[in-house]
Write an enzyme that holds these catalytic residues in place. Structure first.
Site, mmCIF file in Angstrom:
data_model
loop_
_atom_site.group_PDB
_atom_site.id
_atom_site.type_symbol
_atom_site.label_atom_id
_atom_site.label_comp_id
_atom_site.label_asym_id
_atom_site.label_seq_id
_atom_site.Cartn_x
_atom_site.Cartn_y
_atom_site.Cartn_z
ATOM 1 N N ASP A 255 23.600 16.753 4.074
ATOM 2 C CA ASP A 255 25.055 16.870 3.968
ATOM 3 C C ASP A 255 25.470 17.887 2.914
ATOM 4 O O ASP A 255 26.467 18.586 3.083
ATOM 5 C CB ASP A 255 25.728 15.495 3.781
ATOM 6 N N ASP A 302 16.995 10.698 5.478
ATOM 7 C CA ASP A 302 17.753 9.470 5.207
ATOM 8 C C ASP A 302 18.569 8.970 6.395
ATOM 9 O O ASP A 302 19.086 7.861 6.346
ATOM 10 C CB ASP A 302 18.758 9.709 4.068
ATOM 11 N N ARG A 337 -0.014 -11.887 -2.639
ATOM 12 C CA ARG A 337 0.922 -11.243 -3.570
ATOM 13 C C ARG A 337 2.290 -10.984 -2.938
ATOM 14 O O ARG A 337 2.449 -11.018 -1.725
ATOM 15 C CB ARG A 337 0.372 -9.871 -3.961
ATOM 16 N N GLY A 345 17.031 6.728 0.120
ATOM 17 C CA GLY A 345 18.354 6.404 0.678
ATOM 18 C C GLY A 345 19.334 6.084 -0.432
ATOM 19 O O GLY A 345 19.398 4.955 -0.882
ATOM 20 N N GLU A 401 16.761 3.071 -2.494
ATOM 21 C CA GLU A 401 16.946 3.523 -3.882
ATOM 22 C C GLU A 401 18.402 3.403 -4.342
ATOM 23 O O GLU A 401 18.666 3.239 -5.525
ATOM 24 C CB GLU A 401 16.427 4.952 -4.084
ATOM 25 N N ASN A 673 6.746 4.609 30.955
ATOM 26 C CA ASN A 673 8.214 4.628 30.946
ATOM 27 C C ASN A 673 8.784 4.784 32.359
ATOM 28 O O ASN A 673 9.673 5.595 32.588
ATOM 29 C CB ASN A 673 8.730 5.760 30.047
HETATM 30 P P1 ADP Z 1 20.943 18.275 1.160
HETATM 31 O O1 ADP Z 1 21.349 19.395 2.051
HETATM 32 O O2 ADP Z 1 19.585 17.755 1.518
HETATM 33 O O3 ADP Z 1 21.997 17.228 1.030
HETATM 34 P P2 ADP Z 1 21.672 19.366 -1.479
HETATM 35 O O4 ADP Z 1 22.830 18.488 -1.664
HETATM 36 O O5 ADP Z 1 20.773 19.589 -2.638
HETATM 37 O O6 ADP Z 1 20.700 18.899 -0.311
HETATM 38 O O7 ADP Z 1 22.205 20.784 -1.010
HETATM 39 C C1 ADP Z 1 21.328 21.857 -0.762
HETATM 40 C C2 ADP Z 1 21.963 23.169 -1.137
HETATM 41 O O8 ADP Z 1 23.169 23.344 -0.384
HETATM 42 C C3 ADP Z 1 22.416 23.245 -2.584
HETATM 43 O O9 ADP Z 1 21.361 23.599 -3.446
HETATM 44 C C4 ADP Z 1 23.463 24.333 -2.511
HETATM 45 O O10 ADP Z 1 22.859 25.605 -2.465
HETATM 46 C C5 ADP Z 1 24.133 24.055 -1.179
HETATM 47 N N1 ADP Z 1 25.314 23.226 -1.393
HETATM 48 C C6 ADP Z 1 25.377 21.887 -1.520
HETATM 49 N N2 ADP Z 1 26.638 21.466 -1.741
HETATM 50 C C7 ADP Z 1 27.399 22.579 -1.782
HETATM 51 C C8 ADP Z 1 28.796 22.840 -1.982
HETATM 52 N N3 ADP Z 1 29.664 21.848 -2.194
HETATM 53 N N4 ADP Z 1 29.216 24.119 -1.949
HETATM 54 C C9 ADP Z 1 28.353 25.112 -1.738
HETATM 55 N N5 ADP Z 1 27.037 24.937 -1.537
HETATM 56 C C10 ADP Z 1 26.560 23.697 -1.568
#
Ligand code: ADP
Length: 916
Positions: A255, A302, A337, A345, A401, A673
């Protein structure tokens, strides 16, 4: 000069003389050698024409020489010709005269059209008219990318936390993109590659992604990129895209990455304006790249993205978790145990809940649904204690987590350990699975999801207009979907927000509907297994459970859940041993809570299974006699196509035998299947994972020894499901399935394709290839025969071997998806029995009559319990008969048939060709 629509063409010369004459011929047309080194390779030559088209000429003894077209036929009518649009045609003509190249002049008053034969007998059309393009040849199966003829340049990147299946996405995007006539660039190191540009932007070709399906993580790298979070960083990224002529971006990430992508697209116009104003790009560039197309794919272990049922990588991660919990369980059992296992997550409990269901954990903590009780510690202790009193020697508690209590206080693994130790005196250990959850080769499901979504992403790019909102590719109800990226991102953020506001109902609502259903089922079968959900005595049933057909992963898991849920409701679960043969002999016994302990993880069939069909192999009278004698009031059958035939026979015999007027469900369980009424049968996912693992090993072996093609025989009866789905995710060259059959023409074209591919391979490399063949596809073209044909035709070029996977395909341990599907369908089946008997039982109870033998005679009470999309559905067997091909033992229509053509496309059919 221009060869329209093509980027490169491969020619194969079978002898040195032809090889050299071909080079001279094309150089006379204006091609220049790419390698200027005096020691040019004498077997492979690359020639390039201006910046447009390049030609690769390969000298290979096994090349099939091209037929020379007869001089007296009209070459303009030949199907295959390569067209060059050329300005100074007269100069070229005189050079060709010197070479004595055969030609035909078809010029008219509007245009010059000269057909020439090159030394390899390819027909070349030289014309001064750009619009004339009738050519197809070598790479000419490539479609032009856009209506305007401009090749679209698409960049693909992986970002954020790595997820298994990201490589399969990149592979699918690269190959499908090339097939669609696009140039595909990989951006290495996530957004950092966009910001830094240079070497981190690499043009990909067909072979750059060979073998990527089987590799976990992401080969093009990912990074957390702080600069991309700043406008300056995104400006730099925009500049790099424009300067490289890239107008579309496919982002695979979680995200965070997709939030970044969404922001980037929204800002794009302003970024381009600023680049123009500061003279970092020209006015033409600003005009040409005023729109950026972005498509998102969710790569996240996740499964935390809203608007899609499942994300790429989540299922593989669940595999790793279940393997770990299964492994820990054996030591827990040995030492009696308790283990507290922390899984990933932060805001999403999908992994924890599904792992809890799949491994039969005693308690699960997730962020979206904290325990309702203030004193949840005592609740957990009472559940664990109860299970221990029932005889359990091991305790497993799974905690996400991000787990919290209802006041938002974190619930941590160490705290849980202290409680279990202090209050219950259990020897408790904590295991934090950490990064093992990201690792390893992708599971079958992720390879399939990533591949089909990768194709959809390319289609979405090609169909995008300036006004299309950026789509996110998702999956809902087993179908690939497009959903506005911005909306999906907003809904995902809303989950975290809802949790922070203690609005847990909203948080659950934002998850897919199956998640809530699974949670309720888990709660009812595990937390509340204290008989608090018991039914009134008169509604309690005697329920028989029977396994039928060949063993399939998940049969035991379904039985375990059915037994536990039965006991919880006050029913009596009865095990029938050895299928209907056992039933006819009265071989049955009541089941206990501990009797099914640990069965979720057991492959095979603990009850014993048998193919005998009542009414065919077994006397129906004996079956009904035993049902009546043992007072069976509902029948849950877990089995394959024989079981489908069985329920049809039982339904048809109801007129004659009142004891069959009870509710009957079939939970489909067969690796093939092929049971109608469900998208998936239990065991098919386990089997495909076993096939994937075996095929990965086979390809590795083929690769290591010599150029070898393996013909791998898989099961499936008259259904090509295993071959098609397996073939797609192991990168098979092609598949032979009963739905298509095999004939000589087909084999010949497959041999030609293999020759084309091996011709194009690096001569010093031994590439292994694989073909999947369903066992029953043909009596004549057996696996051995096909392999012998390939061996013979492969001559010096490649060798062939066979591998018959046989019973390996039943797998050892059921896959998590099979366990989860089993659990769900079993709980729902027991509920189905309750719904279909309540009326008759209540009536008898109210009137004080004895319990009747006949509980229901409705057609709707003999059903297949299936999965359709994301729903569990019950379809009466009488409704399924018209859509079933009884002779070939499968449904008439197969939803997976659409995957078949993708195999050949991704194997390079149409890309690698030797024209005759
Ligand atoms: P994931 O995509 O797995 O959720 P991250 O949250 O670390 O991982 O985001 C990955 C990369 O996406 C960040 O290092 C950044 O470069 C970019 N990114 C994340 N959020 C933003 C945002 N709000 N604006 C611009 N780039 C973002």
């Amino acid at each position: 000069m221009l060869a329209q629509g093509l980027s490169h063409i491969i020619f194969n010369a079978s002898n040195k003389e032809d090889f050299e004459r071909t080079l001279i011929f094309y150089k006379s047309l204006g091609f220049k050698s790419i390698t200027d080194s005096p020691e040019e390779d004498t077997r492979v030559a690359w020639l390039k024409l201006a910046s447009t088209v390049s030609i690769k000429v390969i000298l290979t003894a096994s090349a099939i020489p091209q037929r020379k077209p007869a001089g007296d036929t009209d070459w303009s009518l030949e199907e295959h010709a390569l067209a060059f649009s050329i300005n100074n045609i007269d100069a070229v003509k005189s050079k060709l005269k010197e070479l004595d190249a055969p030609d035909q002049d078809h010029s008219d008053k509007n245009s010059t059209k000269l057909y020439v034969l090159d030394p390899l007998n390819n027909i070349i059309l030289l014309t001064n008219k750009p619009a004339i393009l009738k050519a197809t040849s070598a790479a000419a199966a490539v479609e032009t990318a856009t209506a305007s003829g401009k090749r679209q340049k698409i960049a693909v990147l992986t970002s954020g936390g790595d997820a298994p299946g990201m490589n399969a996405v990149v592979r699918a995007v690269v190959r499908y993109g090339i097939t669609k006539g696009c140039d595909i660039f990989a951006v290495y190191e996530g957004y950092q590659g966009l910001v830094d540009g240079g070497d981190l932007l690499k043009k990909m070709d067909w072979k750059s992604v060979r073998g990527w399906l089987a590799v976990g993580g992401t080969t093009i790298g990912t990074a957390r990129c702080m600069p991309f979070k700043t406008r300056e960083g995104r400006l730099k990224a925009a500049e790099n895209l424009v300067l490289n002529g890239i107008d579309a971006l496919i982002v695979c990430g979680g995200d965070g990455s997709l939030t970044g992508a969404d922001l980037f697209r929204n800002e794009w116009g302003g970024l381009v304006d600023e680049l123009l104003k500061t003279k970092r790009i020209s006015q033409e560039q600003a005009n040409a790249y005023h729109v950026l197309t972005i498509v998102g794919l969710v790569g996240s272990i996740d499964n935390d993205m809203s608007s899609t049922d499942i994300t790429i990588g989540a299922v593989t991660s669940l595999h790793r978790i279940c393997e770990s919990v299964d492994a820990v369980s054996t030591t827990a059992l040995s030492h009696s145990r308790a283990f507290v296992i922390e899984v990933m997550g932060r805001h999403c409990g999908w992994l924890a809940l599904m792992a809890g269901i799949a491994t039969g954990a005693d308690f699960v903590f997730i962020p979206e649904k904290p325990p309702k009780e203030e004193d949840w510690e005592s609740l957990m202790c009472s559940v664990v204690e109860r299970h221990r009193h029932l005889g359990k020697r091991k305790t497993v508690v799974i905690v996400a987590e991000g787990a919290i209590d209802k006041n938002l206080n974190p619930i941590k693994a160490d705290y849980l350990k202290d409680i279990l130790t202090d209050r219950l005196g259990l020897d408790t250990r904590v295991t934090i699975l950490g990064h093992t959850q990201r690792g390893g080769a992708p599971a079958f499901f992720d390879r399939l999801l990533a591949t089909t979504q990768g194709l959809e992403a390319v289609d979405a790019v090609l169909e995008a207009t300036a006004d299309t909102p950026s789509p996110m590719i998702g999956m809902t109800d087993n179908k690939i979907t497009r959903f506005p990226l911005m909306k999906a991102v907003a809904l995902t953020h809303e989950v975290a927000e809802a949790i922070s506001k203690k609005n847990f109902a909203r948080a659950m609502e934002l998850r897919d509907p199956q998640f809530a259903e699974e949670y309720e089922a888990y709660h009812a079968t595990t937390i509340l297994d204290d008989c608090s959900l018991g039914l009134p005595a008169h509604q309690q049933l005697r329920i028989a459970i029977i396994h039928m057909g060949a063993p399939a992963g998940g049969m035991n898991a379904a039985t375990r859940t059915a037994v536990r849920y039965c006991l919880n409701r006050g029913h009596t679960p009865i095990a029938v041993n050895n299928g209907f043969a056992g039933l006819a002999r009265g071989s049955m016994s009541e089941m206990t809570w501990m009797g099914v302990d640990g069965w979720t993880a057991l492959g095979g069939s603990e009850l014993g299974t048998n193919r005998a069909v009542p009414g065919e192999d077994i006397d129906m009278g004996m079956v009904t006699y035993q049902i009546q004698k043992n007072n069976i009031q509902a029948l849950m059958i877990v089995g394959g196509f024989e079981a489908f035939v069985a329920i049809e026979k039982l339904e048809a015999s109801r007129d004659q035998y009142p004891s069959l007027r009870i509710p009957i469900t079939l939970i489909p369980a067969t690796i093939s299947n092929n049971v109608p009424g469900t998208d998936y049968s239990l065991g098919s996912d386990t089997s495909l994972n076993a096939i994937v693992n075996s095929c990965d090993a086979i390809v590795q072996s083929a690769q290591s020894s010599r150029r070898r093609v393996f013909v791998v025989e898989v099961m499936g009866g008259r259904s090509g499901y295993l071959a098609v789905e397996g073939g797609l995710v192991v990168g098979a060259n092609t598949v032979y399935i009963p739905e298509e059959g095999i004939n000589l023409g087909r084999l010949q074209s497959d041999v030609e394709h293999l020759r084309a591919m091996y011709t194009d391979d690096d001569p010093d490399k031994s590439e292994g290839r694989i073909i999947l063949r369903t066992e029953d596809v043909s009596k004549t073209y057996t696996t051995e025969v096909i392999s012998d044909i390939l061996k013979e035709e492969g001559d010096e070029m490649f060798d062939s071997r066979t591998a018959v996977l046989g019973h390996i395909q039943q797998g050892v341990t059921p896959s998590p998806l099979d366990r989860i599907r089993a659990t769900r369908l079993a709980t729902r089946s027991i509920q189905f029995f309750e719904e279909h008997t309540a009326e008759a039982l209540d009536k008898a109870h109210e009137s004080g009559s004895p319990v009747p033998i006949e509980l229901t005679n409705s057609k709707a009470s003999v059903t297949v319990a299936g999965i359709s999309g994301s729903a569990a559905i019950f379809t009466p067997v009488t409704d399924l008969l018209p859509i079933t091909d009884m002779k070939n033992r499968k449904p008439r229509n197969a939803w997976w048939a659409e995957h078949r053509p993708i195999i050949d496309m991704l194997a390079g059919r149409g890309h690698f060709k030797i024209e005759k």
